[in-house]
Motif scaffolding. Sequence first.
Motif, PDB file in Angstrom:
ATOM      1  N   TYR A 157     -59.451   6.859-121.159  1.00  0.00           N
ATOM      2  CA  TYR A 157     -58.914   6.995-119.801  1.00  0.00           C
ATOM      3  C   TYR A 157     -57.447   6.580-119.756  1.00  0.00           C
ATOM      4  O   TYR A 157     -56.620   7.267-119.149  1.00  0.00           O
ATOM      5  CB  TYR A 157     -59.744   6.133-118.843  1.00  0.00           C
ATOM      6  CG  TYR A 157     -59.278   6.219-117.409  1.00  0.00           C
ATOM      7  CD1 TYR A 157     -59.606   7.310-116.608  1.00  0.00           C
ATOM      8  CD2 TYR A 157     -58.508   5.205-116.850  1.00  0.00           C
ATOM      9  CE1 TYR A 157     -59.180   7.392-115.294  1.00  0.00           C
ATOM     10  CE2 TYR A 157     -58.073   5.282-115.538  1.00  0.00           C
ATOM     11  CZ  TYR A 157     -58.419   6.380-114.765  1.00  0.00           C
ATOM     12  OH  TYR A 157     -57.987   6.448-113.469  1.00  0.00           O
ATOM     13  N   LEU A 158     -57.131   5.462-120.404  1.00  0.00           N
ATOM     14  CA  LEU A 158     -55.755   4.969-120.368  1.00  0.00           C
ATOM     15  C   LEU A 158     -54.802   5.947-121.050  1.00  0.00           C
ATOM     16  O   LEU A 158     -53.700   6.199-120.564  1.00  0.00           O
ATOM     17  CB  LEU A 158     -55.659   3.590-121.035  1.00  0.00           C
ATOM     18  CG  LEU A 158     -56.423   2.452-120.356  1.00  0.00           C
ATOM     19  CD1 LEU A 158     -56.284   1.168-121.151  1.00  0.00           C
ATOM     20  CD2 LEU A 158     -55.922   2.246-118.947  1.00  0.00           C
ATOM     21  N   ALA A 210     -49.585   1.540-113.402  1.00  0.00           N
ATOM     22  CA  ALA A 210     -48.208   1.810-113.002  1.00  0.00           C
ATOM     23  C   ALA A 210     -47.402   2.444-114.122  1.00  0.00           C
ATOM     24  O   ALA A 210     -46.376   3.066-113.885  1.00  0.00           O
ATOM     25  CB  ALA A 210     -47.535   0.521-112.544  1.00  0.00           C
ATOM     26  N   SER A 211     -47.871   2.282-115.370  1.00  0.00           N
ATOM     27  CA  SER A 211     -47.133   2.878-116.483  1.00  0.00           C
ATOM     28  C   SER A 211     -47.615   4.299-116.765  1.00  0.00           C
ATOM     29  O   SER A 211     -47.133   4.948-117.678  1.00  0.00           O
ATOM     30  CB  SER A 211     -47.271   2.014-117.740  1.00  0.00           C
ATOM     31  OG  SER A 211     -48.621   1.962-118.130  1.00  0.00           O
ATOM     32  N   GLY A 212     -48.587   4.771-115.972  1.00  0.00           N
ATOM     33  CA  GLY A 212     -49.096   6.125-116.164  1.00  0.00           C
ATOM     34  C   GLY A 212     -48.076   7.170-115.761  1.00  0.00           C
ATOM     35  O   GLY A 212     -47.096   6.873-115.084  1.00  0.00           O
ATOM     36  N   ALA A 213     -48.356   8.381-116.198  1.00  0.00           N
ATOM     37  CA  ALA A 213     -47.420   9.458-115.886  1.00  0.00           C
ATOM     38  C   ALA A 213     -47.445   9.785-114.398  1.00  0.00           C
ATOM     39  O   ALA A 213     -46.451  10.208-113.827  1.00  0.00           O
ATOM     40  CB  ALA A 213     -47.783  10.696-116.696  1.00  0.00           C
ATOM     41  N   SER A 214     -48.609   9.571-113.774  1.00  0.00           N
ATOM     42  CA  SER A 214     -48.705   9.823-112.336  1.00  0.00           C
ATOM     43  C   SER A 214     -48.282   8.581-111.568  1.00  0.00           C
ATOM     44  O   SER A 214     -48.497   7.464-112.027  1.00  0.00           O
ATOM     45  CB  SER A 214     -50.140  10.157-111.963  1.00  0.00           C
ATOM     46  OG  SER A 214     -50.558  11.304-112.628  1.00  0.00           O
ATOM     47  N   LEU A 259     -58.017   0.433-111.561  1.00  0.00           N
ATOM     48  CA  LEU A 259     -57.471   0.050-112.857  1.00  0.00           C
ATOM     49  C   LEU A 259     -56.395  -1.023-112.704  1.00  0.00           C
ATOM     50  O   LEU A 259     -55.712  -1.062-111.693  1.00  0.00           O
ATOM     51  CB  LEU A 259     -56.864   1.298-113.471  1.00  0.00           C
ATOM     52  CG  LEU A 259     -56.374   1.219-114.899  1.00  0.00           C
ATOM     53  CD1 LEU A 259     -57.536   0.943-115.821  1.00  0.00           C
ATOM     54  CD2 LEU A 259     -55.724   2.528-115.264  1.00  0.00           C
ATOM     55  N   ARG A 309     -56.539  10.583-106.541  1.00  0.00           N
ATOM     56  CA  ARG A 309     -57.374  10.961-107.686  1.00  0.00           C
ATOM     57  C   ARG A 309     -58.429   9.916-107.965  1.00  0.00           C
ATOM     58  O   ARG A 309     -59.581  10.225-108.236  1.00  0.00           O
ATOM     59  CB  ARG A 309     -56.486  11.137-108.923  1.00  0.00           C
ATOM     60  CG  ARG A 309     -56.015  12.570-109.098  1.00  0.00           C
ATOM     61  CD  ARG A 309     -55.005  12.677-110.224  1.00  0.00           C
ATOM     62  NE  ARG A 309     -55.481  12.114-111.482  1.00  0.00           N
ATOM     63  CZ  ARG A 309     -54.699  11.877-112.521  1.00  0.00           C
ATOM     64  NH1 ARG A 309     -53.413  12.166-112.435  1.00  0.00           N
ATOM     65  NH2 ARG A 309     -55.170  11.381-113.620  1.00  0.00           N
ATOM     66  N   LEU A 348     -54.389   8.914-118.824  1.00  0.00           N
ATOM     67  CA  LEU A 348     -53.536   8.534-117.693  1.00  0.00           C
ATOM     68  C   LEU A 348     -52.065   8.583-118.073  1.00  0.00           C
ATOM     69  O   LEU A 348     -51.213   8.987-117.288  1.00  0.00           O
ATOM     70  CB  LEU A 348     -53.913   7.114-117.262  1.00  0.00           C
ATOM     71  CG  LEU A 348     -53.231   6.525-116.052  1.00  0.00           C
ATOM     72  CD1 LEU A 348     -53.798   7.155-114.786  1.00  0.00           C
ATOM     73  CD2 LEU A 348     -53.434   5.019-116.000  1.00  0.00           C
ATOM     74  N   ARG A 349     -51.783   8.171-119.291  1.00  0.00           N
ATOM     75  CA  ARG A 349     -50.390   8.120-119.740  1.00  0.00           C
ATOM     76  C   ARG A 349     -49.974   9.394-120.470  1.00  0.00           C
ATOM     77  O   ARG A 349     -48.875   9.462-121.000  1.00  0.00           O
ATOM     78  CB  ARG A 349     -50.199   6.907-120.666  1.00  0.00           C
ATOM     79  CG  ARG A 349     -50.562   5.598-119.983  1.00  0.00           C
ATOM     80  CD  ARG A 349     -49.874   4.459-120.624  1.00  0.00           C
ATOM     81  NE  ARG A 349     -48.454   4.643-120.587  1.00  0.00           N
ATOM     82  CZ  ARG A 349     -47.602   4.020-121.411  1.00  0.00           C
ATOM     83  NH1 ARG A 349     -48.062   3.194-122.317  1.00  0.00           N
ATOM     84  NH2 ARG A 349     -46.317   4.222-121.315  1.00  0.00           N
ATOM     85  N   ARG A 350     -50.892  10.337-120.504  1.00  0.00           N
ATOM     86  CA  ARG A 350     -50.643  11.615-121.184  1.00  0.00           C
ATOM     87  C   ARG A 350     -50.200  11.416-122.622  1.00  0.00           C
ATOM     88  O   ARG A 350     -49.216  11.993-123.091  1.00  0.00           O
ATOM     89  CB  ARG A 350     -49.606  12.436-120.410  1.00  0.00           C
ATOM     90  CG  ARG A 350     -50.123  12.845-119.037  1.00  0.00           C
ATOM     91  CD  ARG A 350     -49.129  13.667-118.272  1.00  0.00           C
ATOM     92  NE  ARG A 350     -49.542  13.810-116.875  1.00  0.00           N
ATOM     93  CZ  ARG A 350     -48.733  14.152-115.889  1.00  0.00           C
ATOM     94  NH1 ARG A 350     -47.469  14.395-116.130  1.00  0.00           N
ATOM     95  NH2 ARG A 350     -49.172  14.250-114.663  1.00  0.00           N
ATOM     96  N   MET A 364     -63.305   5.868-113.827  1.00  0.00           N
ATOM     97  CA  MET A 364     -63.266   4.413-113.608  1.00  0.00           C
ATOM     98  C   MET A 364     -63.884   4.073-112.254  1.00  0.00           C
ATOM     99  O   MET A 364     -63.589   4.732-111.267  1.00  0.00           O
ATOM    100  CB  MET A 364     -61.826   3.915-113.605  1.00  0.00           C
ATOM    101  CG  MET A 364     -61.149   3.921-114.957  1.00  0.00           C
ATOM    102  SD  MET A 364     -61.823   2.724-116.093  1.00  0.00           S
ATOM    103  CE  MET A 364     -62.181   3.798-117.459  1.00  0.00           C
ATOM    104  N   ARG A 374     -40.804   3.243-118.594  1.00  0.00           N
ATOM    105  CA  ARG A 374     -42.269   3.120-118.605  1.00  0.00           C
ATOM    106  C   ARG A 374     -42.881   4.075-119.618  1.00  0.00           C
ATOM    107  O   ARG A 374     -43.877   3.759-120.262  1.00  0.00           O
ATOM    108  CB  ARG A 374     -42.841   3.391-117.211  1.00  0.00           C
ATOM    109  CG  ARG A 374     -42.668   2.235-116.242  1.00  0.00           C
ATOM    110  CD  ARG A 374     -43.598   2.380-115.052  1.00  0.00           C
ATOM    111  NE  ARG A 374     -43.231   3.491-114.202  1.00  0.00           N
ATOM    112  CZ  ARG A 374     -42.340   3.429-113.215  1.00  0.00           C
ATOM    113  NH1 ARG A 374     -41.754   2.284-112.932  1.00  0.00           N
ATOM    114  NH2 ARG A 374     -42.065   4.469-112.485  1.00  0.00           N
ATOM    115  N   LEU A 430     -51.883   8.550-107.478  1.00  0.00           N
ATOM    116  CA  LEU A 430     -53.110   8.238-108.210  1.00  0.00           C
ATOM    117  C   LEU A 430     -54.238   7.820-107.270  1.00  0.00           C
ATOM    118  O   LEU A 430     -55.406   8.016-107.571  1.00  0.00           O
ATOM    119  CB  LEU A 430     -52.795   7.101-109.192  1.00  0.00           C
ATOM    120  CG  LEU A 430     -53.727   6.896-110.364  1.00  0.00           C
ATOM    121  CD1 LEU A 430     -53.702   8.106-111.266  1.00  0.00           C
ATOM    122  CD2 LEU A 430     -53.309   5.662-111.135  1.00  0.00           C
ATOM    123  N   ILE A 432     -51.251  -1.478-115.933  1.00  0.00           N
ATOM    124  CA  ILE A 432     -51.464  -0.330-116.810  1.00  0.00           C
ATOM    125  C   ILE A 432     -51.280   0.953-116.010  1.00  0.00           C
ATOM    126  O   ILE A 432     -50.600   1.882-116.442  1.00  0.00           O
ATOM    127  CB  ILE A 432     -52.891  -0.359-117.396  1.00  0.00           C
ATOM    128  CG1 ILE A 432     -53.107  -1.643-118.218  1.00  0.00           C
ATOM    129  CG2 ILE A 432     -53.131   0.872-118.243  1.00  0.00           C
ATOM    130  CD1 ILE A 432     -52.359  -1.700-119.498  1.00  0.00           C
TER     131      ILE A 432
END
Lengths: 282, 229
Positions: free
Chosen positions: A96-97, B72-76, B66, B84, A100-102, B1, A72, B81, B70
Amino acid sequence: MIRFDKVDKSFRSHSALREVDFELATGIVALLGRNGAGKSTLLSILAGLAAESAGTIWLDGTELRRSRRVLRAATTLLPQDLRVDPKVTGRALVHYLLKLRRRPFGDLDELFALFGLTGVCDRPLGSLSGGTRQRVGLVYVFAADTPVLLLDEPTQGLDPWERLRFTEYLARVAADRLVVYSTHVVADVEAIAERVLVLDQGGLVHDGSPQDLLARTPPVWVAEGDQEVASSLGSRVLVTAMKRIGDDSYRLRWLGERVYGHARPAEPSLSDAYIAVTGERA
Amino acid sequence: MRSFRFSALALPVGALPLAAGWGSGSYGRPPFGVGTVALGVHWIMDWLVPVCVAAVLAFGTAGTGLDRRIAASGASDLRILWWRTHWTAILGSIVACGSCAYSLAGMSGEPFPDLLAPGLAGVLFALLVANVVVSRFAAGPGVALAAATSITGTVAIGPYLTPFTDVPAIDPTLSNWMRGVPDRGSILSSGSIAWIGAGVIAVVLARMCPRDIAWLPWTAVEDASDDSI
């Protein structure tokens, strides 16, 4: 970079992917297939959002186990129908995206300008057209700057100029990363893809260059005839195109044998080749 | 968001007649020496408030936010999440609980801490339940509402309705009163600690099992839904 080894994916009793094998390195790979062929399932697995039912997946030479966190982190997916908050601006969404993904923000203004969004990126997404929202999604994908970009029908809703800008930029960024995009637009494939994967009923029926796909095309024939001829041909051969050219007069294009005496051979197109490999299913 | 279904705020409105009835002392048969209003406000804080919070949070946050593909691909992790993404709704629930306890304490003469402590414990339990139902099982709004309110209701109400067993209750005072004993219990009860501990364990287990969201069935089905597979 990514290797699939006999990957299956089943949803209850339904098989979405069947023994899919391929290895992808850098470059642009087009993913073709009819609705329900398994393209989105494949992209979901590539994005680390769905798990295979059987088989093995390798990333940079390492076999992926249960956790897909690494996959991912290495990929960015632009879904076909990106669901967004209509009250949020394009700029806020991309910020934001990325947060979120740093991922680093980079020069977002340059990307917004490149995709013609400078004047609209601060407007709420709900007030923008589908094509413009799609371009905001593309800005996010390119700004994320991951080694693998996964685009699910990215040119949907884009006008020809926007499509041109997109393909130009895509060709540039694909020099050092893998871009996999699914599409129904065969013209896009001809323009930019170096490699084509064709899925049909969950199976991989073609893996090669667009030229390899063209080479698999059976003889193509073109002829003009009336309604009776058109109906007759439709029931006997695989017609790939039919155009009305006058009162009760049609130009037909088909694959296979020369079943009509007035037919003349034609150069195969990628569209002919795609139809040929995906068969005659209704 | 923006990520909250504000129509969920209409759910507690349905509980207002009950709250008004209890608050005015129209119901209940307290033990000798305990007023009906005091009993009613404990009911409101121990039962109604946690169940309402479970309903609002579960219904309000299910399937919102969200795009999961998308997120689910976040670092958290998605399940982390949730806290947050919905912090305003969570904070709002806690503030509502505090102000409810404050106003009911003023109205009934009950000590504020005696109403606040069990109310907050119930709300915290309701939040933990909503988190597991929504972010681990990805239930739709209706199912999330039913599941979260059922679980929270069972824990918040059940122990008081079974006065002859040793099921730990969040509010020992109300537990005593329901058994006909007029004594007050301690503010921080073993029941609160036990139920909140169970909620935390459930949240942790939901995070750890399965360890990767790719193996959650809902993710796969949702992501592929646009392609009929």
